[in-house]
Design a protein around this motif. Structure first.
Motif, PDB file in Angstrom:
ATOM      1  N   ALA A  22       5.133   3.382 -18.416  1.00 49.50           N
ATOM      2  CA  ALA A  22       3.829   3.827 -18.930  1.00 49.50           C
ATOM      3  C   ALA A  22       3.980   5.113 -19.745  1.00 49.50           C
ATOM      4  O   ALA A  22       4.967   5.841 -19.610  1.00 49.50           O
ATOM      5  CB  ALA A  22       2.889   4.070 -17.753  1.00 49.50           C
ATOM      6  N   GLY A  23       2.968   5.404 -20.551  1.00 51.06           N
ATOM      7  CA  GLY A  23       2.957   6.611 -21.373  1.00 51.06           C
ATOM      8  C   GLY A  23       2.866   7.863 -20.515  1.00 51.06           C
ATOM      9  O   GLY A  23       1.971   8.000 -19.685  1.00 51.06           O
ATOM     10  N   MET A  24       3.841   8.752 -20.703  1.00 51.45           N
ATOM     11  CA  MET A  24       3.808  10.040 -19.990  1.00 51.45           C
ATOM     12  C   MET A  24       4.214  11.103 -20.981  1.00 51.45           C
ATOM     13  O   MET A  24       5.219  10.966 -21.674  1.00 51.45           O
ATOM     14  CB  MET A  24       4.724  10.004 -18.762  1.00 51.45           C
ATOM     15  N   SER A  25       3.427  12.160 -21.050  1.00 55.62           N
ATOM     16  CA  SER A  25       3.586  13.081 -22.173  1.00 55.62           C
ATOM     17  C   SER A  25       4.820  13.953 -22.055  1.00 55.62           C
ATOM     18  O   SER A  25       5.210  14.361 -20.959  1.00 55.62           O
ATOM     19  CB  SER A  25       2.343  13.957 -22.292  1.00 55.62           C
ATOM     20  N   GLY A  68       3.408   9.719 -25.187  1.00 54.61           N
ATOM     21  CA  GLY A  68       2.290  10.249 -24.411  1.00 54.61           C
ATOM     22  C   GLY A  68       1.638  11.337 -25.228  1.00 54.61           C
ATOM     23  O   GLY A  68       1.969  11.525 -26.411  1.00 54.61           O
ATOM     24  N   ASP A  69       0.733  12.052 -24.607  1.00 50.86           N
ATOM     25  CA  ASP A  69       0.101  13.178 -25.285  1.00 50.86           C
ATOM     26  C   ASP A  69       1.218  14.136 -25.710  1.00 50.86           C
ATOM     27  O   ASP A  69       2.119  14.399 -24.938  1.00 50.86           O
ATOM     28  CB  ASP A  69      -0.806  13.900 -24.273  1.00 50.86           C
ATOM     29  N   GLN A  88       1.974   6.486 -28.453  1.00 48.55           N
ATOM     30  CA  GLN A  88       0.557   6.626 -28.098  1.00 48.55           C
ATOM     31  C   GLN A  88      -0.229   7.386 -29.170  1.00 48.55           C
ATOM     32  O   GLN A  88       0.223   8.434 -29.654  1.00 48.55           O
ATOM     33  CB  GLN A  88       0.412   7.349 -26.759  1.00 48.55           C
ATOM     34  N   GLN A 140      -7.553   6.760 -19.181  1.00 47.44           N
ATOM     35  CA  GLN A 140      -6.551   6.570 -18.134  1.00 47.44           C
ATOM     36  C   GLN A 140      -7.256   6.304 -16.821  1.00 47.44           C
ATOM     37  O   GLN A 140      -8.338   6.859 -16.579  1.00 47.44           O
ATOM     38  CB  GLN A 140      -5.757   7.865 -17.933  1.00 47.44           C
ATOM     39  N   LYS A 145      -5.472   1.014 -24.620  1.00 46.07           N
ATOM     40  CA  LYS A 145      -5.409   1.333 -23.183  1.00 46.07           C
ATOM     41  C   LYS A 145      -6.749   1.876 -22.700  1.00 46.07           C
ATOM     42  O   LYS A 145      -7.289   2.812 -23.303  1.00 46.07           O
ATOM     43  CB  LYS A 145      -4.317   2.378 -22.943  1.00 46.07           C
ATOM     44  N   ASP A 189      -5.617   0.408 -16.808  1.00 46.01           N
ATOM     45  CA  ASP A 189      -5.022   1.341 -15.844  1.00 46.01           C
ATOM     46  C   ASP A 189      -6.034   1.590 -14.720  1.00 46.01           C
ATOM     47  O   ASP A 189      -7.092   2.174 -14.951  1.00 46.01           O
ATOM     48  CB  ASP A 189      -4.715   2.643 -16.606  1.00 46.01           C
ATOM     49  N   GLY A 244      -3.891   4.964 -10.696  1.00 47.45           N
ATOM     50  CA  GLY A 244      -2.924   5.389 -11.708  1.00 47.45           C
ATOM     51  C   GLY A 244      -2.629   6.876 -11.643  1.00 47.45           C
ATOM     52  O   GLY A 244      -3.502   7.694 -11.360  1.00 47.45           O
ATOM     53  N   GLY A 245      -1.382   7.214 -11.933  1.00 47.14           N
ATOM     54  CA  GLY A 245      -0.946   8.608 -11.870  1.00 47.14           C
ATOM     55  C   GLY A 245      -1.414   9.412 -13.070  1.00 47.14           C
ATOM     56  O   GLY A 245      -1.834   8.868 -14.092  1.00 47.14           O
ATOM     57  N   GLY A 303      -0.578   2.198  -9.539  1.00 47.74           N
ATOM     58  CA  GLY A 303      -0.158   1.976  -8.160  1.00 47.74           C
ATOM     59  C   GLY A 303       0.854   0.867  -7.982  1.00 47.74           C
ATOM     60  O   GLY A 303       1.008   0.347  -6.876  1.00 47.74           O
ATOM     61  N   GLY A 316       4.313   4.406 -13.833  1.00 46.71           N
ATOM     62  CA  GLY A 316       4.473   5.830 -14.125  1.00 46.71           C
ATOM     63  C   GLY A 316       5.073   6.551 -12.933  1.00 46.71           C
ATOM     64  O   GLY A 316       6.265   6.881 -12.908  1.00 46.71           O
ATOM     65  N   THR A 317       4.264   6.746 -11.893  1.00 45.59           N
ATOM     66  CA  THR A 317       4.687   7.499 -10.705  1.00 45.59           C
ATOM     67  C   THR A 317       5.982   6.939 -10.118  1.00 45.59           C
ATOM     68  O   THR A 317       6.916   7.694  -9.819  1.00 45.59           O
ATOM     69  CB  THR A 317       3.571   7.449  -9.638  1.00 45.59           C
TER      70      THR A 317
HETATM   71  C1  FMN Z   1       3.395  12.778 -15.304  1.00 45.22           C
HETATM   72  C2  FMN Z   1       2.445  11.811 -15.925  1.00 45.22           C
HETATM   73  C3  FMN Z   1       2.051  11.990 -17.242  1.00 45.22           C
HETATM   74  C4  FMN Z   1       1.168  11.095 -17.845  1.00 45.22           C
HETATM   75  N1  FMN Z   1       0.820  11.264 -19.177  1.00 45.22           N
HETATM   76  C5  FMN Z   1       0.049  10.327 -19.789  1.00 45.22           C
HETATM   77  C6  FMN Z   1      -0.216  10.406 -21.182  1.00 45.22           C
HETATM   78  O1  FMN Z   1       0.235  11.314 -21.875  1.00 45.22           O
HETATM   79  N2  FMN Z   1      -0.956   9.420 -21.736  1.00 45.22           N
HETATM   80  C7  FMN Z   1      -1.454   8.367 -21.003  1.00 45.22           C
HETATM   81  O2  FMN Z   1      -2.112   7.480 -21.548  1.00 45.22           O
HETATM   82  N3  FMN Z   1      -1.238   8.293 -19.674  1.00 45.22           N
HETATM   83  C8  FMN Z   1      -0.480   9.227 -19.062  1.00 45.22           C
HETATM   84  N4  FMN Z   1      -0.185   9.084 -17.734  1.00 45.22           N
HETATM   85  C9  FMN Z   1      -0.682   7.890 -17.000  1.00 45.22           C
HETATM   86  C10 FMN Z   1       0.317   6.734 -17.120  1.00 45.22           C
HETATM   87  O3  FMN Z   1       0.432   6.305 -18.445  1.00 45.22           O
HETATM   88  C11 FMN Z   1      -0.112   5.508 -16.309  1.00 45.22           C
HETATM   89  O4  FMN Z   1      -1.384   5.101 -16.730  1.00 45.22           O
HETATM   90  C12 FMN Z   1      -0.127   5.731 -14.802  1.00 45.22           C
HETATM   91  O5  FMN Z   1       0.892   6.622 -14.426  1.00 45.22           O
HETATM   92  C13 FMN Z   1       0.068   4.392 -14.093  1.00 45.22           C
HETATM   93  O6  FMN Z   1      -0.094   4.516 -12.724  1.00 45.22           O
HETATM   94  P1  FMN Z   1       1.134   4.755 -11.699  1.00 45.22           P
HETATM   95  O7  FMN Z   1       1.533   6.176 -11.903  1.00 45.22           O
HETATM   96  O8  FMN Z   1       0.541   4.521 -10.371  1.00 45.22           O
HETATM   97  O9  FMN Z   1       2.238   3.826 -12.056  1.00 45.22           O
HETATM   98  C14 FMN Z   1       0.664   9.988 -17.104  1.00 45.22           C
HETATM   99  C15 FMN Z   1       1.068   9.824 -15.765  1.00 45.22           C
HETATM  100  C16 FMN Z   1       1.940  10.701 -15.169  1.00 45.22           C
HETATM  101  C17 FMN Z   1       2.358  10.486 -13.753  1.00 45.22           C
END
Ligand code: FMN
Length: 441
Positions: free
Chosen positions: A91-94, A120-121, A138, A163, A229, A253, A257-258, A304, A325-326
């Motif tokens: 998943a997208g994580m910044s 991510g962002d 993203q 999100q 998304k 999501d 979601g994290g 999750g 993500g998590t």
């Molecule tokens: C550290 C972190 C940074 C994240 N940054 C973004 C982001 O920049 N853009 C976004 O759309 N979602 C972001 N997310 C959410 C994830 O893309 C995703 O939707 C979510 O983590 C999925 O759930 P899970 O963590 O239970 O797998 C982030 C999540 C985490 C844990």
């Protein structure tokens, strides 16, 4: 283990955690910000079980009969859809929330098993572009790090409307993580808290979004799949509108979601569980005739996902792929017991550390501190992530074969039953041992 004296009755309404939070709020006058996803107990994949095949259905043999796992994402309009070997994506994580090394490790791990990562962002880093075979870029409300050249370098584009951890809310990156590099990529001052916008400035609804999607296709030569998304809320309507606006892939999501940093009140009180969102999304796609059809719209689900069972259940309910993500961060080394002492020094413990916003992560993942980052070796992290993704895939295949399926995408709601009335109503599968689905005659 109880820690209170027999005879003392703890209030279910004002339990110790509630009292602690009231005391913390009274002391500090600020609301709690943290990372991770919802921690409250919610109806989830654990509330579903597979009906393995026996007489009325025929199982496949694990060591001799194939169960394929590949998936094509974005073959509705794009010249080059993504062909992934497994339906489990990152998943997208910044960058900013995560260190450059973490981004590199995610790219390495995902590429090793033939799946995609997502920016991510805050934009695209050279580390992740360099190491990611399939990279989704993203396009966020904040536009931090948005760069048309990077759009063209990506393999797919994901328009983020929301999100699961905070539908309707924007992101946060606290000043301690805004280093020279992060600030440079986001065009922000160093060391100052940042809040991302909660909605895109370029459009106010689906009709404008359709124009934006065409604009993005034009600047990238109609080559790349466009994902949309959404955080899970009014999922049925959101999915229908996103399809109408021209999305190739929808990412839903759920509220588990994290996140990297958001108000706790948001994480725990906004959105609907992942389990409740998938059938709504699948129904919307089915009604539009684009669910699991060639040239249709694929559904990616996140929020999750922890195990191959979760992957298989999400797919049985209608997902074409999932995103994690998590769990990916944990696979890299987040919350590992080898950092127990450092977690304790931060007032936490391995398995409980959720202060991603603080930038002090001893595992070197959710930090920009150059010293802490050294605790993550991107090659080792990538190897661990690849191992984990292989395990998820093999677990999902095992379950699918037991249901008689030669491809993960053939899993269907008829393979599932629910353990609770709530899960039955949300997932729209029968309560175990009955033919009863609440709300259906
Ligand atoms: C550290 C972190 C940074 C994240 N940054 C973004 C982001 O920049 N853009 C976004 O759309 N979602 C972001 N997310 C959410 C994830 O893309 C995703 O939707 C979510 O983590 C999925 O759930 P899970 O963590 O239970 O797998 C982030 C999540 C985490 C844990």
């Amino acid at each position: 283990m109880t820690t209170h004296t027999p005879g003392l009755r703890e209030s279910a309404t004002f339990d110790r955690d509630v009292i602690h939070e009231i005391q913390r709020a009274a002391e500090t006058g600020i609301y709690d910000i943290r990372g991770w996803g919802a921690k409250r107990k919610l109806p989830h994949f654990d509330d579903l079980l597979f009906l393995g095949a026996s007489m009325s259905r025929y199982p496949l043999e694990g060591y001799r009969e194939r169960c394929d796992t590949d998936v094509v994402l974005g073959d509705r309009h794009a010249k080059y859809p993504l062909h992934l070997d497994i339906p489990i994506t990152i998943a997208g994580m910044s960058f900013g929330a995560l260190s450059g090394r973490a981004k590199e490790a995610l790219g390495r791990g995902a590429s090793e098993v033939g799946t995609s990562t997502t920016t991510g962002d805050g934009g695209m880093t050279t580390e992740e572009r360099g190491q990611s075979k399939h990279l989704v870029y993203q396009y966020l409300p904040s536009r931090y790090g948005m760069n048309p050249d990077d759009l063209r370098k990506a393999d797919a584009i994901e328009i983020v409307l929301g999100q699961g951890a905070k539908p309707g809310g924007g992101g946060m990156l606290l000043g301690q993580k805004i280093t020279d590099r992060v600030a440079g990529m986001r065009t922000l001052p160093v060391g100052v808290d940042q809040r991302s916008a909660c909605r895109h400035p370029d459009w106010t609804g689906p009709d404008d979004l359709a124009i934006k999607i065409i604009e993005l296709r034009e600047i990238t030569g109609w080559e790349k799949p466009i994902y949309v998304k959404v955080g899970a809320t009014r999922t049925y309507y959101d999915v229908k509108l996103a399809v109408k606006a021209g999305a190739d892939v929808i990412v839903v999501d759920g509220m588990q979601g994290g996140t990297a940093a958001t108000q706790d009140v948001f994480i725990e009180h906004v959105g609907i569980p992942t389990l409740a969102a998938i059938p709504q999304a699948a129904q919307a796609l089915q009604e539009l005739g684009v669910h699991r059809t060639p040239g249709g719209v694929q559904l990616v689900v996140s929020g999750g996902i922890r195990s191959g069972a979760d992957v298989a259940k999400a797919m049985a309910l209608g997902a074409d792929a999932v995103a994690i993500g998590t769990a990916a961060l944990i696979a890299l080394g987040d919350n590992h017991p080898r950092f127990q002492q450092q977690y304790e020094a931060l007032g936490s413990a391995a398995g409980f550390y959720d202060d991603f916003q603080a930038g002090l992560d001893p595992a070197g993942i959710t930090t920009q501190d150059p010293e802490l980052q050294k605790n993550l070796d991107p090659v080792d992290g990538g190897r661990r992530l690849a191992n984990y993704l292989r395990v998820l895939t093999m677990e999902a295949q095992t379950l699918a074969r037991a249901c008689g399926k030669s491809h993960l995408r053939n899993l269907e709601p008829q393979d599932l039953v629910a353990l609770t009335v709530e899960a039955s109503a949300m997932a729209q599968v029968p309560l175990a041992g009955t033919n009863w689905i609440p709300g259906r005659i």
